[in-house]
Write an enzyme that holds these catalytic residues in place. Sequence first.
Site, PDB file in Angstrom:
ATOM      1  CG  ASN A   1      23.134 -38.872 -39.204  1.00  0.00           C
ATOM      2  OD1 ASN A   1      23.508 -38.612 -38.067  1.00  0.00           O
ATOM      3  ND2 ASN A   1      22.327 -38.084 -39.892  1.00  0.00           N
TER       4      ASN A   1
ATOM      5  CB  SER B   1      22.671 -41.430 -28.472  1.00  0.00           C
ATOM      6  OG  SER B   1      22.360 -40.492 -27.456  1.00  0.00           O
TER       7      SER B   1
ATOM      8  CE1 TYR C   1      17.657 -41.039 -30.327  1.00  0.00           C
ATOM      9  CE2 TYR C   1      18.724 -40.755 -28.197  1.00  0.00           C
ATOM     10  CZ  TYR C   1      18.709 -40.557 -29.572  1.00  0.00           C
ATOM     11  OH  TYR C   1      19.755 -39.896 -30.179  1.00  0.00           O
TER      12      TYR C   1
ATOM     13  CB  SER D   1      16.818 -47.384 -30.897  1.00  0.00           C
ATOM     14  OG  SER D   1      17.065 -46.022 -30.596  1.00  0.00           O
ATOM     15  CE  LYS D   2      20.264 -42.892 -31.933  1.00  0.00           C
ATOM     16  NZ  LYS D   2      20.809 -42.771 -33.302  1.00  0.00           N
TER      17      LYS D   2
ATOM     18  CB  ILE E   1      24.815 -32.634 -30.617  1.00  0.00           C
ATOM     19  CG1 ILE E   1      25.815 -33.736 -30.275  1.00  0.00           C
ATOM     20  CG2 ILE E   1      25.273 -31.831 -31.832  1.00  0.00           C
ATOM     21  CD1 ILE E   1      27.206 -33.260 -29.914  1.00  0.00           C
TER      22      ILE E   1
END
Length: 246
Positions: free
Chosen positions: A90, A142, A155, A158-159, A188
Site C-alpha cells: 500500500n 490508482s 505517479y 508508477s501506478k 479517495i
Amino acid sequence: MKLLDGKIAIVTGGSGDIGASIVKTFVKHGAFVIFTFLSSKEKAEKLSIELKLTTFCESYQIDLKDIDATKFFIQRTIEKYGRLDILVNNAGIIKDNFLLRMSKHNWDKVIKTNLYSIFNLTKYAIMPMIKQKKGNIINMSSIIGFTGNSGQSNYSTSKAGIIGFTKSIAKELGTKNIRCNAISPGYIYTKMNDNLPQTIKENFMRNIPLKRAGTPQDIANSSLFLASELSDYITGSVLHVNGGLF
C-alpha cells in the site's frame, strides 16, 4: 464472522489514512498485522497503541526501497511469526508537477517509492508463501494508472506499472496457489489527496456517478474481500473502487 482469523499479514504504509484503515479492518477480522512506516512515527505509535489493546498488531519502521532491509524484514517476520499469509503493498507517495517543471529527483523518488518497494517486498515475501503452498498479495494502484492525469506523469507511470506487475505475478505464481490482485482507488478523501489542486478535486466530483468521494474504509473493505477466502478464485484482477468514475 472473522474473515481473516489466524492470518499473518503485512500492510505497508500503515500509518497513512488508507493503510491505517486496512490495518484496523484486518485486525477486526482476526488477523495479526505487521504494518510498516517510513517517517510518520507519531502516527504509527498512535495506531500501535490503539490496536495493541487487542495484541494483534506490530509496527515496523523501514525504507522499502532498500532491498537488503526488506529482505531482513521478511526473514524477521517468518522467524518471529512462522508464516506470512497476506501482503498488502500500500505504501506510496505523490510529487506532482508538469513534465516541463518536474525534477529528476521527484521523478525518481515517486518511481522508486511506488515501484521498487513492491518489487523488493514481493520478491522476498513469495519465498515463504511458496513453501506454505498458499499466499495472497494485494497491490495498491490508482485510477490515474489507467486514465493518466495532467501534472502526474511520474505517479501515473508508477501506478500503471503496478498493474502490469500484478498481472505478471499472478501468472507466475498461480500454480503455487498464490493469488495476486490490485485495487484501483478513485478519488479517495485522504490527507495526501488534500494536496491536489482544487480544479482537479472539482473535476473528480463532477464526474463521479455516486456523487461522493470515497473513504479509506471503502478501500479497506475491498482489501478485506481480496484478502479473504471470499475471493478465492480471483487472481490477476484489478478491483476498481471509484464510485463509477472509471
